[in-house]
Scaffold this active site. Structure first.
Site, PDB file in Angstrom:
ATOM      1  N   ARG A 132      19.544  18.970  23.579  1.00  0.00           N
ATOM      2  CA  ARG A 132      20.758  19.498  23.082  1.00  0.00           C
ATOM      3  C   ARG A 132      21.890  19.983  23.600  1.00  0.00           C
ATOM      4  O   ARG A 132      21.355  21.175  25.185  1.00  0.00           O
ATOM      5  CB  ARG A 132      20.221  20.147  22.134  1.00  0.00           C
ATOM      6  CG  ARG A 132      19.568  19.684  20.750  1.00  0.00           C
ATOM      7  CD  ARG A 132      19.511  20.038  19.802  1.00  0.00           C
ATOM      8  NE  ARG A 132      18.662  21.001  19.718  1.00  0.00           N
ATOM      9  CZ  ARG A 132      18.529  22.147  18.542  1.00  0.00           C
ATOM     10  NH1 ARG A 132      19.862  22.249  17.540  1.00  0.00           N
ATOM     11  NH2 ARG A 132      17.443  23.305  18.772  1.00  0.00           N
ATOM     12  N   ASP A 173       9.849  11.851  36.966  1.00  0.00           N
ATOM     13  CA  ASP A 173      11.053  11.831  37.035  1.00  0.00           C
ATOM     14  C   ASP A 173      11.791  10.086  37.611  1.00  0.00           C
ATOM     15  O   ASP A 173      11.148   9.311  38.504  1.00  0.00           O
ATOM     16  CB  ASP A 173      11.672  12.809  37.048  1.00  0.00           C
ATOM     17  CG  ASP A 173      12.992  12.924  36.673  1.00  0.00           C
ATOM     18  OD1 ASP A 173      13.022  14.033  35.323  1.00  0.00           O
ATOM     19  OD2 ASP A 173      13.721  12.368  36.816  1.00  0.00           O
ATOM     20  N   ASN A 205      13.084  15.666  21.969  1.00  0.00           N
ATOM     21  CA  ASN A 205      13.335  15.574  20.460  1.00  0.00           C
ATOM     22  C   ASN A 205      13.997  14.746  20.747  1.00  0.00           C
ATOM     23  O   ASN A 205      14.559  13.444  20.607  1.00  0.00           O
ATOM     24  CB  ASN A 205      14.068  17.025  20.302  1.00  0.00           C
ATOM     25  CG  ASN A 205      13.492  18.493  19.932  1.00  0.00           C
ATOM     26  OD1 ASN A 205      12.458  18.157  19.595  1.00  0.00           O
ATOM     27  ND2 ASN A 205      13.575  19.184  21.318  1.00  0.00           N
ATOM     28  N   ARG A 207       7.984  31.931  18.163  1.00  0.00           N
ATOM     29  CA  ARG A 207       9.095  32.229  17.796  1.00  0.00           C
ATOM     30  C   ARG A 207       9.318  33.266  16.471  1.00  0.00           C
ATOM     31  O   ARG A 207       9.417  34.707  16.914  1.00  0.00           O
ATOM     32  CB  ARG A 207      10.304  31.313  17.496  1.00  0.00           C
ATOM     33  CG  ARG A 207      10.763  30.450  18.877  1.00  0.00           C
ATOM     34  CD  ARG A 207      11.950  29.518  18.950  1.00  0.00           C
ATOM     35  NE  ARG A 207      12.105  28.740  20.246  1.00  0.00           N
ATOM     36  CZ  ARG A 207      12.829  28.053  20.265  1.00  0.00           C
ATOM     37  NH1 ARG A 207      12.738  26.992  19.420  1.00  0.00           N
ATOM     38  NH2 ARG A 207      13.352  27.777  21.789  1.00  0.00           N
ATOM     39  N   HIS A 260      10.412  19.976  13.268  1.00  0.00           N
ATOM     40  CA  HIS A 260      10.855  20.373  14.278  1.00  0.00           C
ATOM     41  C   HIS A 260      12.433  20.863  13.622  1.00  0.00           C
ATOM     42  O   HIS A 260      13.403  19.712  14.897  1.00  0.00           O
ATOM     43  CB  HIS A 260      10.350  20.207  15.632  1.00  0.00           C
ATOM     44  CG  HIS A 260      10.686  21.807  16.509  1.00  0.00           C
ATOM     45  ND1 HIS A 260      10.301  22.178  16.469  1.00  0.00           N
ATOM     46  CD2 HIS A 260      11.340  21.125  18.367  1.00  0.00           C
ATOM     47  CE1 HIS A 260      10.823  22.725  17.471  1.00  0.00           C
ATOM     48  NE2 HIS A 260      11.013  22.367  18.887  1.00  0.00           N
ATOM     49  N   ARG A 288      19.010  18.203  16.975  1.00  0.00           N
ATOM     50  CA  ARG A 288      18.382  17.349  17.239  1.00  0.00           C
ATOM     51  C   ARG A 288      17.884  16.597  17.597  1.00  0.00           C
ATOM     52  O   ARG A 288      17.745  15.402  17.698  1.00  0.00           O
ATOM     53  CB  ARG A 288      16.740  18.182  16.877  1.00  0.00           C
ATOM     54  CG  ARG A 288      16.155  19.358  17.722  1.00  0.00           C
ATOM     55  CD  ARG A 288      14.837  19.846  17.569  1.00  0.00           C
ATOM     56  NE  ARG A 288      14.604  21.661  18.432  1.00  0.00           N
ATOM     57  CZ  ARG A 288      14.852  22.512  17.371  1.00  0.00           C
ATOM     58  NH1 ARG A 288      15.068  22.055  16.062  1.00  0.00           N
ATOM     59  NH2 ARG A 288      14.535  23.716  17.610  1.00  0.00           N
ATOM     60  N   ASN A 344      16.698   9.593  23.022  1.00  0.00           N
ATOM     61  CA  ASN A 344      15.358   9.545  23.949  1.00  0.00           C
ATOM     62  C   ASN A 344      14.427   9.006  23.008  1.00  0.00           C
ATOM     63  O   ASN A 344      13.464   8.541  24.025  1.00  0.00           O
ATOM     64  CB  ASN A 344      15.525  11.110  22.943  1.00  0.00           C
ATOM     65  CG  ASN A 344      16.216  11.812  24.169  1.00  0.00           C
ATOM     66  OD1 ASN A 344      16.671  11.900  24.586  1.00  0.00           O
ATOM     67  ND2 ASN A 344      15.934  13.162  23.373  1.00  0.00           N
ATOM     68  N   GLY A 372       9.116  13.617  33.283  1.00  0.00           N
ATOM     69  CA  GLY A 372       9.983  14.373  33.391  1.00  0.00           C
ATOM     70  C   GLY A 372       9.720  15.296  33.986  1.00  0.00           C
ATOM     71  O   GLY A 372       9.133  16.459  32.859  1.00  0.00           O
ATOM     72  N   ASP A 379       7.107  26.947  17.819  1.00  0.00           N
ATOM     73  CA  ASP A 379       7.662  27.544  16.719  1.00  0.00           C
ATOM     74  C   ASP A 379       6.812  28.991  15.970  1.00  0.00           C
ATOM     75  O   ASP A 379       7.555  29.407  15.400  1.00  0.00           O
ATOM     76  CB  ASP A 379       7.890  26.585  15.505  1.00  0.00           C
ATOM     77  CG  ASP A 379       9.171  25.429  15.354  1.00  0.00           C
ATOM     78  OD1 ASP A 379       9.810  25.915  16.391  1.00  0.00           O
ATOM     79  OD2 ASP A 379       8.754  24.224  15.296  1.00  0.00           O
TER      80      ASP A 379
HETATM   81  N1  APR Z   1      12.130   8.478  32.603  1.00  0.00           N
HETATM   82  C1  APR Z   1      11.480   9.898  33.475  1.00  0.00           C
HETATM   83  N2  APR Z   1      11.974  10.782  33.314  1.00  0.00           N
HETATM   84  C2  APR Z   1      13.271  10.901  33.249  1.00  0.00           C
HETATM   85  C3  APR Z   1      13.215   9.596  31.992  1.00  0.00           C
HETATM   86  C4  APR Z   1      13.260   8.296  32.046  1.00  0.00           C
HETATM   87  N3  APR Z   1      12.895   7.274  31.508  1.00  0.00           N
HETATM   88  N4  APR Z   1      14.792   9.121  31.871  1.00  0.00           N
HETATM   89  C5  APR Z   1      15.179  10.671  31.861  1.00  0.00           C
HETATM   90  N5  APR Z   1      14.035  11.493  32.279  1.00  0.00           N
HETATM   91  C6  APR Z   1      14.190  12.953  33.199  1.00  0.00           C
HETATM   92  C7  APR Z   1      15.939  13.949  33.902  1.00  0.00           C
HETATM   93  O1  APR Z   1      15.655  12.651  34.925  1.00  0.00           O
HETATM   94  C8  APR Z   1      15.603  15.288  33.802  1.00  0.00           C
HETATM   95  O2  APR Z   1      14.906  15.389  34.631  1.00  0.00           O
HETATM   96  O3  APR Z   1      13.643  13.981  32.333  1.00  0.00           O
HETATM   97  C9  APR Z   1      14.258  15.107  32.515  1.00  0.00           C
HETATM   98  C10 APR Z   1      14.713  15.781  31.246  1.00  0.00           C
HETATM   99  O4  APR Z   1      15.217  17.198  31.709  1.00  0.00           O
HETATM  100  P1  APR Z   1      16.261  17.814  31.531  1.00  0.00           P
HETATM  101  O5  APR Z   1      17.444  17.813  31.404  1.00  0.00           O
HETATM  102  O6  APR Z   1      16.302  19.465  31.976  1.00  0.00           O
HETATM  103  O7  APR Z   1      15.699  19.077  29.928  1.00  0.00           O
HETATM  104  P2  APR Z   1      14.793  19.806  29.499  1.00  0.00           P
HETATM  105  O8  APR Z   1      15.011  20.693  28.714  1.00  0.00           O
HETATM  106  O9  APR Z   1      13.592  18.984  30.221  1.00  0.00           O
HETATM  107  O10 APR Z   1      14.382  18.320  27.827  1.00  0.00           O
HETATM  108  C11 APR Z   1      13.791  17.604  27.871  1.00  0.00           C
HETATM  109  O11 APR Z   1      12.635  18.311  26.211  1.00  0.00           O
HETATM  110  O12 APR Z   1      12.077  20.315  25.000  1.00  0.00           O
HETATM  111  C12 APR Z   1      13.384  19.322  24.262  1.00  0.00           C
HETATM  112  O13 APR Z   1      15.512  18.843  22.803  1.00  0.00           O
HETATM  113  C13 APR Z   1      14.683  18.665  24.765  1.00  0.00           C
HETATM  114  O14 APR Z   1      14.485  16.263  24.473  1.00  0.00           O
HETATM  115  C14 APR Z   1      14.369  17.496  25.599  1.00  0.00           C
HETATM  116  C15 APR Z   1      13.737  17.713  26.826  1.00  0.00           C
END
Ligand code: APR
Length: 308
Positions: free
Chosen positions: A82, A33, A120, A151, A175, A88, A95, A9, A148
Protein backbone atom coordinates in the site's frame (compact mmCIF):
# COMPACT_ATOMS: atom_id res chain seq x y z
CA UNK A 1 16.43 -34.29 5.79
CA UNK A 2 15.75 -30.64 6.50
CA UNK A 3 12.41 -29.17 5.55
CA UNK A 4 12.15 -26.83 2.58
CA UNK A 5 10.32 -23.52 2.59
CA UNK A 6 9.96 -21.30 -0.47
CA UNK A 7 9.16 -17.63 -0.09
CA UNK A 8 7.71 -16.00 -3.18
CA UNK A 9 8.47 -12.30 -3.33
CA UNK A 10 11.90 -11.19 -2.14
CA UNK A 11 10.73 -7.73 -1.14
CA UNK A 12 10.45 -6.36 2.36
CA UNK A 13 8.01 -8.89 3.81
CA UNK A 14 9.43 -11.90 1.93
CA UNK A 15 13.05 -11.17 2.84
CA UNK A 16 12.18 -10.55 6.50
CA UNK A 17 10.23 -13.80 6.64
CA UNK A 18 12.98 -15.76 4.87
CA UNK A 19 15.66 -14.41 7.19
CA UNK A 20 13.62 -15.25 10.28
CA UNK A 21 13.14 -18.82 9.03
CA UNK A 22 16.86 -19.09 8.33
CA UNK A 23 17.60 -17.85 11.84
CA UNK A 24 15.32 -20.58 13.18
CA UNK A 25 17.61 -23.16 11.55
CA UNK A 26 14.80 -25.65 10.90
CA UNK A 27 14.36 -25.33 7.12
CA UNK A 28 16.24 -24.57 3.93
CA UNK A 29 14.89 -21.50 2.18
CA UNK A 30 14.31 -20.70 -1.50
CA UNK A 31 13.62 -17.04 -2.22
CA UNK A 32 11.84 -16.30 -5.53
CA UNK A 33 11.17 -12.98 -7.27
CA UNK A 34 10.60 -11.74 -10.81
CA UNK A 35 13.29 -9.07 -10.47
CA UNK A 36 16.58 -10.45 -11.73
CA UNK A 37 19.36 -10.49 -9.13
CA UNK A 38 17.14 -9.43 -6.23
CA UNK A 39 16.42 -12.86 -4.72
CA UNK A 40 19.92 -14.08 -5.61
CA UNK A 41 21.54 -11.09 -3.91
CA UNK A 42 19.36 -11.19 -0.81
CA UNK A 43 19.67 -14.98 -0.58
CA UNK A 44 23.47 -14.83 -0.75
CA UNK A 45 23.59 -12.03 1.81
CA UNK A 46 21.43 -14.10 4.17
CA UNK A 47 23.57 -17.19 3.60
CA UNK A 48 26.68 -15.21 4.45
CA UNK A 49 25.08 -14.15 7.74
CA UNK A 50 24.57 -17.80 8.76
CA UNK A 51 28.11 -18.31 10.14
CA UNK A 52 27.48 -15.31 12.40
CA UNK A 53 23.97 -16.22 13.54
CA UNK A 54 24.94 -19.88 13.88
CA UNK A 55 22.51 -21.38 11.42
CA UNK A 56 23.39 -24.27 9.08
CA UNK A 57 20.50 -23.95 6.66
CA UNK A 58 20.88 -23.42 2.93
CA UNK A 59 19.37 -20.33 1.31
CA UNK A 60 19.12 -19.71 -2.40
CA UNK A 61 17.58 -16.96 -4.47
CA UNK A 62 16.13 -17.56 -7.91
CA UNK A 63 13.83 -16.23 -10.64
CA UNK A 64 12.50 -19.68 -11.48
CA UNK A 65 10.15 -22.10 -9.77
CA UNK A 66 12.24 -25.17 -10.54
CA UNK A 67 14.29 -24.69 -7.40
CA UNK A 68 11.11 -24.57 -5.32
CA UNK A 69 10.18 -28.14 -6.31
CA UNK A 70 9.13 -30.33 -3.41
CA UNK A 71 8.68 -27.47 -0.94
CA UNK A 72 6.95 -28.35 2.32
CA UNK A 73 5.62 -24.82 2.71
CA UNK A 74 5.35 -21.91 0.27
CA UNK A 75 4.82 -18.40 1.62
CA UNK A 76 3.36 -15.98 -0.95
CA UNK A 77 4.39 -12.38 -0.34
CA UNK A 78 4.62 -11.27 -3.98
CA UNK A 79 2.51 -8.24 -4.72
CA UNK A 80 2.41 -4.51 -4.43
CA UNK A 81 2.23 -2.93 -0.98
CA UNK A 82 0.00 0.00 0.00
CA UNK A 83 0.84 3.66 -0.38
CA UNK A 84 -0.57 6.43 1.84
CA UNK A 85 -4.30 6.91 1.26
CA UNK A 86 -4.78 3.41 -0.16
CA UNK A 87 -6.81 0.69 1.51
CA UNK A 88 -5.74 -2.94 1.29
CA UNK A 89 -8.72 -3.52 -0.99
CA UNK A 90 -7.27 -1.03 -3.52
CA UNK A 91 -4.59 -3.65 -4.26
CA UNK A 92 -7.07 -6.30 -5.37
CA UNK A 93 -6.76 -6.03 -9.16
CA UNK A 94 -2.95 -6.11 -9.34
CA UNK A 95 -2.34 -8.59 -6.54
CA UNK A 96 -5.04 -11.07 -7.54
CA UNK A 97 -3.36 -11.53 -10.94
CA UNK A 98 0.01 -12.00 -9.26
CA UNK A 99 -1.37 -14.50 -6.72
CA UNK A 100 -3.16 -16.44 -9.45
CA UNK A 101 -0.02 -16.80 -11.57
CA UNK A 102 2.23 -17.53 -8.57
CA UNK A 103 -0.13 -20.17 -7.17
CA UNK A 104 -0.27 -21.97 -10.54
CA UNK A 105 3.53 -22.21 -10.53
CA UNK A 106 3.70 -23.24 -6.90
CA UNK A 107 1.18 -26.05 -7.35
CA UNK A 108 2.96 -27.32 -10.47
CA UNK A 109 6.26 -27.75 -8.64
CA UNK A 110 5.08 -28.56 -5.09
CA UNK A 111 1.72 -30.34 -5.36
CA UNK A 112 1.80 -31.45 -1.71
CA UNK A 113 2.87 -28.18 -0.12
CA UNK A 114 1.13 -25.98 2.41
CA UNK A 115 0.56 -22.42 1.17
CA UNK A 116 0.60 -19.42 3.49
CA UNK A 117 -0.67 -16.25 1.81
CA UNK A 118 0.61 -12.89 3.05
CA UNK A 119 -0.17 -10.39 0.30
CA UNK A 120 -3.12 -8.06 0.50
CA UNK A 121 -6.06 -7.79 0.51
CA UNK A 122 -5.25 -10.83 2.58
CA UNK A 123 -8.54 -12.67 2.90
CA UNK A 124 -9.39 -12.30 -0.79
CA UNK A 125 -5.88 -13.31 -1.86
CA UNK A 126 -6.11 -16.42 0.34
CA UNK A 127 -9.40 -17.25 -1.32
CA UNK A 128 -7.76 -16.80 -4.73
CA UNK A 129 -4.95 -19.21 -3.78
CA UNK A 130 -7.54 -21.74 -2.57
CA UNK A 131 -9.50 -21.35 -5.80
CA UNK A 132 -6.48 -21.78 -8.10
CA UNK A 133 -4.67 -24.52 -6.15
CA UNK A 134 -7.80 -26.56 -5.43
CA UNK A 135 -5.99 -27.64 -2.25
CA UNK A 136 -8.09 -28.34 0.85
CA UNK A 137 -8.40 -25.56 3.40
CA UNK A 138 -6.00 -27.40 5.69
CA UNK A 139 -3.21 -26.54 3.22
CA UNK A 140 -4.05 -22.97 2.14
CA UNK A 141 -4.55 -20.16 4.63
CA UNK A 142 -3.42 -16.64 5.30
CA UNK A 143 -1.38 -14.66 7.75
CA UNK A 144 -3.07 -11.65 9.24
CA UNK A 145 -4.33 -12.45 12.72
CA UNK A 146 -0.87 -13.18 14.11
CA UNK A 147 0.14 -9.67 13.06
CA UNK A 148 -3.07 -7.98 14.21
CA UNK A 149 -2.96 -9.65 17.61
CA UNK A 150 0.73 -8.80 17.99
CA UNK A 151 -0.11 -5.14 17.36
CA UNK A 152 -2.89 -5.22 19.93
CA UNK A 153 -0.57 -7.00 22.42
CA UNK A 154 2.06 -4.32 21.90
CA UNK A 155 -0.35 -1.49 22.66
CA UNK A 156 -1.74 -3.20 25.79
CA UNK A 157 1.74 -4.01 27.14
CA UNK A 158 2.85 -0.41 26.53
CA UNK A 159 -0.23 1.02 28.22
CA UNK A 160 0.07 -1.19 31.32
CA UNK A 161 3.88 -1.29 31.36
CA UNK A 162 3.85 -5.10 31.58
CA UNK A 163 5.79 -7.79 29.76
CA UNK A 164 4.53 -8.44 26.26
CA UNK A 165 4.79 -12.15 27.12
CA UNK A 166 1.91 -11.88 29.60
CA UNK A 167 -0.53 -10.29 27.17
CA UNK A 168 -2.97 -12.45 25.21
CA UNK A 169 -5.29 -10.95 22.62
CA UNK A 170 -8.00 -12.39 20.42
CA UNK A 171 -8.52 -10.81 17.00
CA UNK A 172 -10.95 -12.34 14.49
CA UNK A 173 -12.31 -11.46 11.06
CA UNK A 174 -10.78 -9.66 8.13
CA UNK A 175 -7.41 -7.94 7.87
CA UNK A 176 -8.66 -4.37 7.62
CA UNK A 177 -11.50 -2.16 8.69
CA UNK A 178 -13.76 -5.13 9.42
CA UNK A 179 -11.30 -6.69 11.86
CA UNK A 180 -12.98 -7.97 15.04
CA UNK A 181 -10.81 -7.60 18.17
CA UNK A 182 -12.68 -9.59 20.84
CA UNK A 183 -11.68 -7.58 23.91
CA UNK A 184 -13.72 -9.83 26.21
CA UNK A 185 -11.16 -12.59 25.62
CA UNK A 186 -8.03 -10.43 25.97
CA UNK A 187 -6.08 -10.98 29.16
CA UNK A 188 -2.92 -9.92 30.98
CA UNK A 189 -1.51 -12.72 33.12
CA UNK A 190 -4.94 -14.34 32.95
CA UNK A 191 -6.78 -11.18 34.10
CA UNK A 192 -9.35 -9.73 31.65
CA UNK A 193 -8.19 -6.34 30.31
CA UNK A 194 -11.58 -4.86 31.29
CA UNK A 195 -10.47 -5.30 34.94
CA UNK A 196 -7.28 -3.39 34.25
CA UNK A 197 -8.18 -0.60 31.84
CA UNK A 198 -11.16 1.75 31.34
CA UNK A 199 -13.37 1.08 28.31
CA UNK A 200 -12.30 4.30 26.53
CA UNK A 201 -8.64 3.28 26.64
CA UNK A 202 -9.45 -0.21 25.36
CA UNK A 203 -11.56 1.31 22.56
CA UNK A 204 -8.67 3.58 21.56
CA UNK A 205 -6.29 0.60 21.39
CA UNK A 206 -8.81 -1.38 19.34
CA UNK A 207 -9.05 1.53 16.89
CA UNK A 208 -5.25 1.75 16.68
CA UNK A 209 -5.04 -2.01 16.05
CA UNK A 210 -7.62 -1.88 13.26
CA UNK A 211 -5.67 0.99 11.64
CA UNK A 212 -2.27 -0.48 12.58
CA UNK A 213 -1.19 -1.07 8.99
CA UNK A 214 -2.24 2.42 7.87
CA UNK A 215 -0.29 3.99 10.76
CA UNK A 216 2.92 2.45 9.42
CA UNK A 217 2.09 3.24 5.77
CA UNK A 218 1.61 6.89 6.76
CA UNK A 219 5.04 6.94 8.41
CA UNK A 220 6.94 5.03 5.72
CA UNK A 221 5.17 6.77 2.80
CA UNK A 222 6.71 4.43 0.21
CA UNK A 223 5.53 1.03 1.40
CA UNK A 224 3.88 -0.90 4.18
CA UNK A 225 4.91 -2.72 7.35
CA UNK A 226 7.29 -5.63 6.94
CA UNK A 227 9.15 -6.59 10.13
CA UNK A 228 6.04 -7.67 12.04
CA UNK A 229 4.28 -9.20 8.99
CA UNK A 230 7.49 -11.06 8.07
CA UNK A 231 8.07 -12.59 11.49
CA UNK A 232 4.34 -13.30 11.93
CA UNK A 233 4.46 -15.41 8.76
CA UNK A 234 7.63 -17.16 9.95
CA UNK A 235 5.93 -18.02 13.25
CA UNK A 236 3.21 -19.86 11.30
CA UNK A 237 5.88 -21.67 9.26
CA UNK A 238 7.69 -22.72 12.42
CA UNK A 239 4.47 -23.99 14.05
CA UNK A 240 3.92 -26.24 11.03
CA UNK A 241 7.47 -27.50 10.49
CA UNK A 242 7.97 -28.18 14.22
CA UNK A 243 4.45 -29.70 14.46
CA UNK A 244 3.79 -27.43 17.43
CA UNK A 245 -0.02 -27.77 17.42
CA UNK A 246 0.02 -24.05 18.20
CA UNK A 247 -3.25 -22.13 18.33
CA UNK A 248 -2.84 -19.08 16.11
CA UNK A 249 -5.34 -16.84 14.38
CA UNK A 250 -5.36 -17.87 10.70
CA UNK A 251 -7.31 -16.55 7.72
CA UNK A 252 -9.08 -19.79 6.90
CA UNK A 253 -11.93 -20.94 4.71
CA UNK A 254 -14.95 -21.36 6.93
CA UNK A 255 -17.15 -24.35 6.19
CA UNK A 256 -20.13 -23.61 8.37
CA UNK A 257 -18.24 -22.54 11.49
CA UNK A 258 -19.60 -19.30 12.95
CA UNK A 259 -22.53 -19.70 10.52
CA UNK A 260 -20.28 -18.73 7.60
CA UNK A 261 -19.77 -20.99 4.59
CA UNK A 262 -17.27 -20.76 1.74
CA UNK A 263 -15.65 -17.49 2.82
CA UNK A 264 -12.18 -16.87 4.28
CA UNK A 265 -12.10 -15.16 7.69
CA UNK A 266 -9.62 -14.92 10.53
CA UNK A 267 -10.34 -17.39 13.33
CA UNK A 268 -8.19 -19.36 15.79
CA UNK A 269 -6.83 -22.60 14.38
CA UNK A 270 -4.46 -25.36 15.45
CA UNK A 271 -1.31 -25.36 13.30
CA UNK A 272 0.73 -28.55 13.06
CA UNK A 273 2.55 -30.61 10.46
CA UNK A 274 -0.63 -31.12 8.42
CA UNK A 275 -1.34 -27.38 8.30
CA UNK A 276 -4.63 -26.35 9.84
CA UNK A 277 -5.46 -29.37 11.96
CA UNK A 278 -8.49 -27.85 13.67
CA UNK A 279 -10.59 -24.74 13.20
CA UNK A 280 -11.62 -23.50 16.62
CA UNK A 281 -15.15 -22.23 17.02
CA UNK A 282 -15.33 -19.77 19.90
CA UNK A 283 -18.61 -19.05 21.64
CA UNK A 284 -19.23 -15.48 20.50
CA UNK A 285 -21.82 -12.96 21.64
CA UNK A 286 -24.47 -11.86 19.14
CA UNK A 287 -22.64 -8.57 18.52
CA UNK A 288 -19.33 -10.32 17.90
CA UNK A 289 -20.99 -12.76 15.49
CA UNK A 290 -22.61 -9.89 13.58
CA UNK A 291 -19.20 -8.19 13.29
CA UNK A 292 -17.59 -11.40 12.03
CA UNK A 293 -20.33 -11.89 9.45
CA UNK A 294 -19.90 -8.29 8.30
CA UNK A 295 -16.23 -9.07 7.81
CA UNK A 296 -17.08 -12.15 5.72
CA UNK A 297 -19.53 -10.08 3.62
CA UNK A 298 -16.73 -7.61 2.83
CA UNK A 299 -14.56 -10.48 1.57
CA UNK A 300 -17.48 -11.78 -0.47
CA UNK A 301 -17.67 -8.36 -2.17
CA UNK A 302 -14.02 -8.68 -3.25
CA UNK A 303 -14.59 -12.23 -4.54
CA UNK A 304 -17.31 -10.85 -6.78
CA UNK A 305 -14.85 -8.22 -8.06
CA UNK A 306 -12.30 -10.98 -8.78
CA UNK A 307 -14.96 -13.15 -10.43
CA UNK A 308 -14.39 -16.23 -8.27
N1 APR B 1 6.33 -13.25 -8.88
C1 APR B 1 7.30 -13.11 -7.93
N2 APR B 1 7.54 -11.96 -7.30
C2 APR B 1 6.79 -10.90 -7.62
C3 APR B 1 5.76 -10.98 -8.58
C4 APR B 1 5.54 -12.22 -9.23
N3 APR B 1 4.60 -12.38 -10.15
N4 APR B 1 5.18 -9.76 -8.67
C5 APR B 1 5.81 -8.96 -7.79
N5 APR B 1 6.79 -9.64 -7.16
C6 APR B 1 7.75 -9.18 -6.15
C7 APR B 1 8.27 -7.78 -6.41
O1 APR B 1 9.29 -7.80 -7.41
C8 APR B 1 8.80 -7.39 -5.03
O2 APR B 1 10.17 -7.70 -4.88
O3 APR B 1 7.11 -9.06 -4.87
C9 APR B 1 7.95 -8.23 -4.08
C10 APR B 1 7.08 -7.39 -3.17
O4 APR B 1 7.92 -6.73 -2.30
P1 APR B 1 7.66 -5.24 -1.78
O5 APR B 1 7.32 -4.35 -2.91
O6 APR B 1 8.82 -4.89 -0.89
O7 APR B 1 6.33 -5.39 -0.92
P2 APR B 1 6.23 -5.94 0.60
O8 APR B 1 6.31 -4.80 1.54
O9 APR B 1 7.14 -7.09 0.77
O10 APR B 1 4.71 -6.41 0.61
C11 APR B 1 4.30 -7.54 -0.13
O11 APR B 1 2.70 -8.24 1.51
O12 APR B 1 1.99 -7.20 3.45
C12 APR B 1 1.71 -7.43 2.12
O13 APR B 1 0.41 -5.51 1.43
C13 APR B 1 1.65 -6.15 1.31
O14 APR B 1 0.70 -7.12 -0.66
C14 APR B 1 1.91 -6.66 -0.08
C15 APR B 1 2.85 -7.86 0.14
Amino acid sequence: MRSKVSVIGAGNVGATCAFRIAEGGYADVVLVDIVEGLPQGKGLDMLESCPIIGSSVNIIGTNSYEETAGSDIVVITSGIPRKPGMSRDDLVATNSNIVKQVTENVVKHSPDCIIIVVCNPLDAMTQMALHVSKFPRTRVFGQSGVLDSARFRTFIAQELNVSIEDVFTCVLGGHGDTMVPVTRLCTVGGVPISDLLPKEKIDRMVERTVKGGAEIVALLKTGSAFYAPGVASAQMVEAIIMDKKKILPCATLLEGEYGINGIVAGVPAKLGSKGIEQVIELKLTDDELVALKKSADAVKGLLDVMGI
